[in-house]
Enzyme design. Structure first.
Site, PDB file in Angstrom:
ATOM      1  N   ARG A   1       0.776  -1.195   0.090  1.00  0.00           N
ATOM      2  CA  ARG A   1      -0.071   0.055  -0.029  1.00  0.00           C
ATOM      3  C   ARG A   1       0.835   1.211   0.020  1.00  0.00           C
ATOM      4  O   ARG A   1       0.457   2.373  -0.545  1.00  0.00           O
ATOM      5  CB  ARG A   1      -0.808   0.075   1.154  1.00  0.00           C
ATOM      6  CG  ARG A   1      -2.004   1.248   1.180  1.00  0.00           C
ATOM      7  CD  ARG A   1      -3.027   0.892   2.404  1.00  0.00           C
ATOM      8  NE  ARG A   1      -3.774   2.013   2.795  1.00  0.00           N
ATOM      9  CZ  ARG A   1      -5.078   2.381   2.434  1.00  0.00           C
ATOM     10  NH1 ARG A   1      -5.464   1.633   1.380  1.00  0.00           N
ATOM     11  NH2 ARG A   1      -5.492   3.339   2.907  1.00  0.00           N
TER      12      ARG A   1
ATOM     13  N   ILE B   1      -7.397   7.753  -1.136  1.00  0.00           N
ATOM     14  CA  ILE B   1      -7.043   6.524  -1.268  1.00  0.00           C
ATOM     15  C   ILE B   1      -8.152   5.975   0.060  1.00  0.00           C
ATOM     16  O   ILE B   1      -8.020   6.328   1.166  1.00  0.00           O
ATOM     17  CB  ILE B   1      -5.761   5.866  -1.223  1.00  0.00           C
ATOM     18  CG1 ILE B   1      -5.458   4.396  -0.972  1.00  0.00           C
ATOM     19  CG2 ILE B   1      -4.871   6.629   0.031  1.00  0.00           C
ATOM     20  CD1 ILE B   1      -4.144   4.004  -1.090  1.00  0.00           C
ATOM     21  N   SER B   2      -9.068   5.027  -0.411  1.00  0.00           N
ATOM     22  CA  SER B   2     -10.053   4.427   0.844  1.00  0.00           C
ATOM     23  C   SER B   2      -9.063   3.851   1.879  1.00  0.00           C
ATOM     24  O   SER B   2      -7.957   3.340   1.780  1.00  0.00           O
ATOM     25  CB  SER B   2     -10.983   3.404   0.275  1.00  0.00           C
ATOM     26  OG  SER B   2     -11.595   3.963  -0.827  1.00  0.00           O
ATOM     27  N   GLN B   3     -10.135   3.765   3.028  1.00  0.00           N
ATOM     28  CA  GLN B   3      -9.359   2.905   4.296  1.00  0.00           C
ATOM     29  C   GLN B   3      -9.172   1.652   3.930  1.00  0.00           C
ATOM     30  O   GLN B   3     -10.073   0.923   3.192  1.00  0.00           O
ATOM     31  CB  GLN B   3     -10.757   3.231   5.253  1.00  0.00           C
ATOM     32  CG  GLN B   3     -10.286   2.318   6.520  1.00  0.00           C
ATOM     33  CD  GLN B   3     -11.582   2.507   7.437  1.00  0.00           C
ATOM     34  OE1 GLN B   3     -12.754   2.917   6.889  1.00  0.00           O
ATOM     35  NE2 GLN B   3     -11.637   2.260   8.621  1.00  0.00           N
TER      36      GLN B   3
ATOM     37  N   PHE C   1     -17.668   8.548   0.435  1.00  0.00           N
ATOM     38  CA  PHE C   1     -16.449   8.524  -0.596  1.00  0.00           C
ATOM     39  C   PHE C   1     -16.574  10.081  -1.313  1.00  0.00           C
ATOM     40  O   PHE C   1     -17.266  10.703  -1.234  1.00  0.00           O
ATOM     41  CB  PHE C   1     -16.830   7.508  -1.990  1.00  0.00           C
ATOM     42  CG  PHE C   1     -16.427   6.435  -1.392  1.00  0.00           C
ATOM     43  CD1 PHE C   1     -17.103   5.504  -0.546  1.00  0.00           C
ATOM     44  CD2 PHE C   1     -15.366   5.799  -2.164  1.00  0.00           C
ATOM     45  CE1 PHE C   1     -16.662   4.231  -0.236  1.00  0.00           C
ATOM     46  CE2 PHE C   1     -14.853   4.627  -1.747  1.00  0.00           C
ATOM     47  CZ  PHE C   1     -15.493   3.579  -1.008  1.00  0.00           C
TER      48      PHE C   1
END
Ligand code: SAH
Length: 203
Positions: free
Chosen positions: A25, A51-53, A193
């Site tokens: 990541r 960038i998402s969790q 989001f």
């Protein structure tokens, strides 16, 4: 990340867990954020996007039920992290991004990591990518007011589509399953989001 954030919250598909362990990541976030790359939160990327969790990436990925042979469409390439996770779990990933700096950055990382089964293009992803359809699974990683109709059309029979749907502050993760003559939609959790901007998204 996997032990403390994903498994305790119920992520259980061993292939998804392996992919989350495998994909680095930190390669998808800025130098200044390296020490926070595996934290339990979303992080900023370029152009005001995120960038998402990690947990949300795993949850959406697991909801697609991939077994390895699928062709998957992603809308919202962003950093490229979600596409990279998908690429470990299916045969081919097609991903669409509307902001050029993000597309260029993600392509560099895909090359660096030798993730050669990802094809990315610059476009309005709410229109899908009809040339390569129908897809076995579709994932939208930006929040829209409704499920874009072109994406439902480009989803194959038996396919699954995951998308955050709601207003610009809060959405519900919806999972649509396309049966032979009916479409079923169920909801996972509430999420937040960035906007899905396009013809079938926010204007
Ligand atoms: N999957 C990404 C998440 C990025 S945030 C990751 O793992 O990092 C959502 C992304 O969706 C943003 O980069 C945004 O520019 C993009 N986006 C928003 N509307 C879009 C549209 N209509 N078509 C393609 N990309 C879109």
């Amino acid at each position: 990340m996997v032990q403390e954030q994903l498994i305790p919250r119920g992520i259980s598909d061993p292939r998804v867990i392996d992919a989350m362990r495998e994909v680095p990541r930190h390669c998808f976030v800025d130098d200044a954020l390296q020490s926070r790359a595996y934290g339990d939160f979303p992080l900023p990327i370029s152009a005001g996007q995120t960038i998402s969790q990690p947990y949300i990436v795993a949850l959406m990925t697991e909801a697609l039920g991939l077994t390895g042979s699928e062709r998957v469409l992603e809308i919202g390439t962003g950093s490229g992290y979600q596409a990279a996770v998908l690429s470990r779990l299916c045969s081919q990933v097609y991903t669409v991004e509307r902001i050029n700096v993000l597309l260029a950055g993600s392509r560099r990382v895909f090359d660096q990591l030798r993730y050669f089964n990802i094809i990315a293009k610059l476009d309005d992803g709410t229109l899908g990518w009809p040339e390569h359809g129908p897809y076995d699974a579709i994932i939208v990683t930006a929040g829209g007011p409704e499920i874009p109709e072109p994406l439902v059309e480009q989803l194959g029979d038996g396919g699954r589509l995951v998308i955050p749907v709601g207003d610009q502050h809060l959405q519900a993760l919806q999972v649509l399953e396309k049966g032979e003559d009916e479409v079923q939609v169920r909801e996972l959790e509430k999420v937040r989001f960035v906007d899905l901007v396009g013809e079938h998204g926010w204007k």
